[in-house]
Scaffold this motif. Structure first.
Motif, PDB file in Angstrom:
ATOM      1  N   LYS A  14       0.832  -1.209   0.000  1.00 47.24           N
ATOM      2  CA  LYS A  14       0.000   0.000   0.000  1.00 47.24           C
ATOM      3  C   LYS A  14       0.869   1.263   0.000  1.00 47.24           C
ATOM      4  O   LYS A  14       0.501   2.295   0.563  1.00 47.24           O
ATOM      5  CB  LYS A  14      -0.984   0.000   1.184  1.00 47.24           C
ATOM      6  CG  LYS A  14      -1.958  -1.175   1.171  1.00 47.24           C
ATOM      7  CD  LYS A  14      -2.881  -1.148   2.358  1.00 47.24           C
ATOM      8  CE  LYS A  14      -3.928  -2.254   2.284  1.00 47.24           C
ATOM      9  NZ  LYS A  14      -3.327  -3.610   2.201  1.00 47.24           N
ATOM     10  N   GLN A  15       2.014   1.145  -0.633  1.00 53.78           N
ATOM     11  CA  GLN A  15       2.952   2.263  -0.793  1.00 53.78           C
ATOM     12  C   GLN A  15       3.202   2.488  -2.283  1.00 53.78           C
ATOM     13  O   GLN A  15       2.991   1.591  -3.101  1.00 53.78           O
ATOM     14  CB  GLN A  15       4.284   1.953  -0.101  1.00 53.78           C
ATOM     15  CG  GLN A  15       4.196   1.647   1.367  1.00 53.78           C
ATOM     16  CD  GLN A  15       3.962   2.871   2.216  1.00 53.78           C
ATOM     17  OE1 GLN A  15       4.370   3.973   1.853  1.00 53.78           O
ATOM     18  NE2 GLN A  15       3.316   2.691   3.360  1.00 53.78           N
ATOM     19  N   ILE A  16       3.692   3.672  -2.626  1.00 56.31           N
ATOM     20  CA  ILE A  16       4.095   3.928  -4.005  1.00 56.31           C
ATOM     21  C   ILE A  16       5.397   3.185  -4.283  1.00 56.31           C
ATOM     22  O   ILE A  16       6.371   3.319  -3.537  1.00 56.31           O
ATOM     23  CB  ILE A  16       4.283   5.430  -4.251  1.00 56.31           C
ATOM     24  CG1 ILE A  16       2.950   6.161  -4.108  1.00 56.31           C
ATOM     25  CG2 ILE A  16       4.887   5.680  -5.633  1.00 56.31           C
ATOM     26  CD1 ILE A  16       3.072   7.669  -4.170  1.00 56.31           C
ATOM     27  N   ALA A  17       5.407   2.385  -5.331  1.00 58.76           N
ATOM     28  CA  ALA A  17       6.609   1.660  -5.745  1.00 58.76           C
ATOM     29  C   ALA A  17       7.108   2.273  -7.051  1.00 58.76           C
ATOM     30  O   ALA A  17       6.459   2.143  -8.091  1.00 58.76           O
ATOM     31  CB  ALA A  17       6.314   0.173  -5.917  1.00 58.76           C
ATOM     32  N   GLY A  18       8.246   2.932  -6.992  1.00 63.43           N
ATOM     33  CA  GLY A  18       8.802   3.575  -8.172  1.00 63.43           C
ATOM     34  C   GLY A  18       9.806   2.685  -8.869  1.00 63.43           C
ATOM     35  O   GLY A  18      10.352   1.740  -8.283  1.00 63.43           O
ATOM     36  N   ILE A  19      10.074   2.988 -10.142  1.00 63.16           N
ATOM     37  CA  ILE A  19      11.070   2.260 -10.921  1.00 63.16           C
ATOM     38  C   ILE A  19      12.279   3.163 -11.123  1.00 63.16           C
ATOM     39  O   ILE A  19      12.191   4.213 -11.750  1.00 63.16           O
ATOM     40  CB  ILE A  19      10.503   1.818 -12.280  1.00 63.16           C
ATOM     41  CG1 ILE A  19       9.312   0.879 -12.085  1.00 63.16           C
ATOM     42  CG2 ILE A  19      11.591   1.139 -13.118  1.00 63.16           C
ATOM     43  CD1 ILE A  19       8.595   0.510 -13.364  1.00 63.16           C
ATOM     44  N   ASN A  63       7.128   5.692 -17.512  1.00 64.09           N
ATOM     45  CA  ASN A  63       7.396   7.100 -17.243  1.00 64.09           C
ATOM     46  C   ASN A  63       6.532   7.648 -16.120  1.00 64.09           C
ATOM     47  O   ASN A  63       6.932   8.598 -15.431  1.00 64.09           O
ATOM     48  CB  ASN A  63       7.249   7.914 -18.526  1.00 64.09           C
ATOM     49  CG  ASN A  63       8.469   7.798 -19.421  1.00 64.09           C
ATOM     50  OD1 ASN A  63       9.538   8.306 -19.090  1.00 64.09           O
ATOM     51  ND2 ASN A  63       8.328   7.107 -20.543  1.00 64.09           N
ATOM     52  N   GLU A  64       5.373   7.040 -15.900  1.00 62.87           N
ATOM     53  CA  GLU A  64       4.552   7.426 -14.749  1.00 62.87           C
ATOM     54  C   GLU A  64       5.195   6.994 -13.433  1.00 62.87           C
ATOM     55  O   GLU A  64       5.097   7.692 -12.429  1.00 62.87           O
ATOM     56  CB  GLU A  64       3.157   6.800 -14.871  1.00 62.87           C
ATOM     57  CG  GLU A  64       2.260   7.443 -15.898  1.00 62.87           C
ATOM     58  CD  GLU A  64       0.936   6.708 -16.042  1.00 62.87           C
ATOM     59  OE1 GLU A  64       0.763   5.650 -15.393  1.00 62.87           O
ATOM     60  OE2 GLU A  64       0.066   7.198 -16.792  1.00 62.87           O
ATOM     61  N   ARG A  65       5.861   5.837 -13.442  1.00 62.24           N
ATOM     62  CA  ARG A  65       6.466   5.286 -12.227  1.00 62.24           C
ATOM     63  C   ARG A  65       7.941   5.663 -12.063  1.00 62.24           C
ATOM     64  O   ARG A  65       8.563   5.268 -11.085  1.00 62.24           O
ATOM     65  CB  ARG A  65       6.363   3.753 -12.237  1.00 62.24           C
ATOM     66  CG  ARG A  65       4.993   3.201 -11.883  1.00 62.24           C
ATOM     67  CD  ARG A  65       5.108   1.728 -11.520  1.00 62.24           C
ATOM     68  NE  ARG A  65       3.866   1.126 -11.089  1.00 62.24           N
ATOM     69  CZ  ARG A  65       3.394   1.202  -9.856  1.00 62.24           C
ATOM     70  NH1 ARG A  65       4.057   1.859  -8.932  1.00 62.24           N
ATOM     71  NH2 ARG A  65       2.248   0.603  -9.536  1.00 62.24           N
ATOM     72  N   LEU A  66       8.497   6.417 -12.989  1.00 57.92           N
ATOM     73  CA  LEU A  66       9.935   6.674 -13.026  1.00 57.92           C
ATOM     74  C   LEU A  66      10.391   7.438 -11.781  1.00 57.92           C
ATOM     75  O   LEU A  66       9.937   8.549 -11.498  1.00 57.92           O
ATOM     76  CB  LEU A  66      10.276   7.450 -14.294  1.00 57.92           C
ATOM     77  CG  LEU A  66      11.738   7.514 -14.711  1.00 57.92           C
ATOM     78  CD1 LEU A  66      12.322   6.114 -14.893  1.00 57.92           C
ATOM     79  CD2 LEU A  66      11.864   8.315 -16.010  1.00 57.92           C
ATOM     80  N   PHE A  67      11.309   6.821 -11.037  1.00 57.87           N
ATOM     81  CA  PHE A  67      11.821   7.393  -9.791  1.00 57.87           C
ATOM     82  C   PHE A  67      12.590   8.679 -10.055  1.00 57.87           C
ATOM     83  O   PHE A  67      13.426   8.745 -10.942  1.00 57.87           O
ATOM     84  CB  PHE A  67      12.714   6.352  -9.100  1.00 57.87           C
ATOM     85  CG  PHE A  67      13.329   6.799  -7.819  1.00 57.87           C
ATOM     86  CD1 PHE A  67      12.540   7.167  -6.735  1.00 57.87           C
ATOM     87  CD2 PHE A  67      14.707   6.840  -7.673  1.00 57.87           C
ATOM     88  CE1 PHE A  67      13.104   7.575  -5.536  1.00 57.87           C
ATOM     89  CE2 PHE A  67      15.284   7.238  -6.477  1.00 57.87           C
ATOM     90  CZ  PHE A  67      14.481   7.618  -5.411  1.00 57.87           C
ATOM     91  N   ARG A  68      12.288   9.723  -9.273  1.00 61.75           N
ATOM     92  CA  ARG A  68      12.933  11.037  -9.315  1.00 61.75           C
ATOM     93  C   ARG A  68      12.623  11.811 -10.593  1.00 61.75           C
ATOM     94  O   ARG A  68      13.269  12.832 -10.886  1.00 61.75           O
ATOM     95  CB  ARG A  68      14.458  10.925  -9.146  1.00 61.75           C
ATOM     96  CG  ARG A  68      14.927  10.296  -7.843  1.00 61.75           C
ATOM     97  CD  ARG A  68      14.677  11.147  -6.635  1.00 61.75           C
ATOM     98  NE  ARG A  68      15.319  12.445  -6.700  1.00 61.75           N
ATOM     99  CZ  ARG A  68      15.137  13.413  -5.781  1.00 61.75           C
ATOM    100  NH1 ARG A  68      14.320  13.220  -4.755  1.00 61.75           N
ATOM    101  NH2 ARG A  68      15.753  14.575  -5.898  1.00 61.75           N
TER     102      ARG A  68
END
Length: 238
Positions: free
Chosen positions: A90-95, A185-190
């Protein structure tokens, strides 16, 4: 049919998976352990893992089931894993480009993908290292675990079963190249944030703008303007 095999201990699940493959099926076949002694990471890196603290998992996906270019399947795999971890925690998981998974600014998982012909059939071999219960990252300041990042002690066995079921259900679903790139690109970290990068021997501020369809990372650099980079040509220092 659930083709998931447990190993009490092994040097690397990525090496062991080949021994379990049966060419009489198109099912995804996987092996896992909670005690991997010499884990492999992307581009020759290693994946450190303590006994009964983390998951080392490798799954073989028949190439004929995948309709994406190789590098886009790499991104799709990272997206599926990030989706699973986001649902689980239940957290945001970035790539973190190209395919590390980050929760609350710490890397909790890494992926290694190789394409290989085994017993006459072409496979994608996907290795996943997932930090679950370990808490000591004094020598790895950018790393964390599901426990350190969420405060939850997940059961290793049930977590593995759930992960395997999710991958079997979602890895081979038809997906367009456009949707893979959009989701990445929606999940892209930073993305769109000022970060510090290391390029060669120098450091420079910059802003991640996007990953393109050829797998290049585009960064707007403070001194050099907009440039694209391939793997290992740039390092994100945060």
């Amino acid at each position: 049919m659930m083709r998931l095999f447990y190993l009490k201990e092994c040097s690397s699940t990525h090496d062991e998976i080949e021994k379990f493959l049966s060419n009489d099926t198109l099912d995804l076949q996987a092996v896992y352990t909670f005690n991997q002694t010499k884990g492999k990471g992307q581009y020759g890196n290693s994946w450190e893992s303590g006994r009964d603290l983390n998951l080392a998992y490798s799954v073989a996906v028949p190439d004929e089931l995948i309709k994406l270019p190789n590098h886009l399947f790499n991104f799709h795999t990272a997206e599926v894993l990030a989706d699973f971890l986001a649902i689980l925690t239940k957290q945001i998981a970035g790539i973190k480009w190209p395919n590390d998974i980050v929760i609350n600014n710490k890397k909790v998982s890494g992926i290694l993908i190789e394409k290989k012909i085994i017993k006459g059939r072409s496979y994608f071999l996907i290795g996943i290292g997932l930090n679950v219960l370990n808490e000591n990252f004094t020598h790895l300041p950018k790393a964390g675990s599901l426990l350190t990042q969420t405060g939850v002690k997940f059961n290793l066995e049930s977590l593995t079963q759930s992960l395997h079921e999710y991958l079997v259900e979602n890895l081979t679903k038809p997906v367009s190249e456009e949707s893979v790139m959009e989701k990445l690109n929606e999940r892209l970290f930073r993305k769109d944030l000022i970060s510090v990068f290391e390029i060669g021997q120098s450091r420079q501020n910059g802003i991640i703008k996007k990953v393109d369809k050829d797998g290049f990372l585009w960064v707007e650099l403070e001194n050099d303007g907009l440039r694209k980079f391939f793997h290992k040509e740039i390092a994100l220092l945060y």
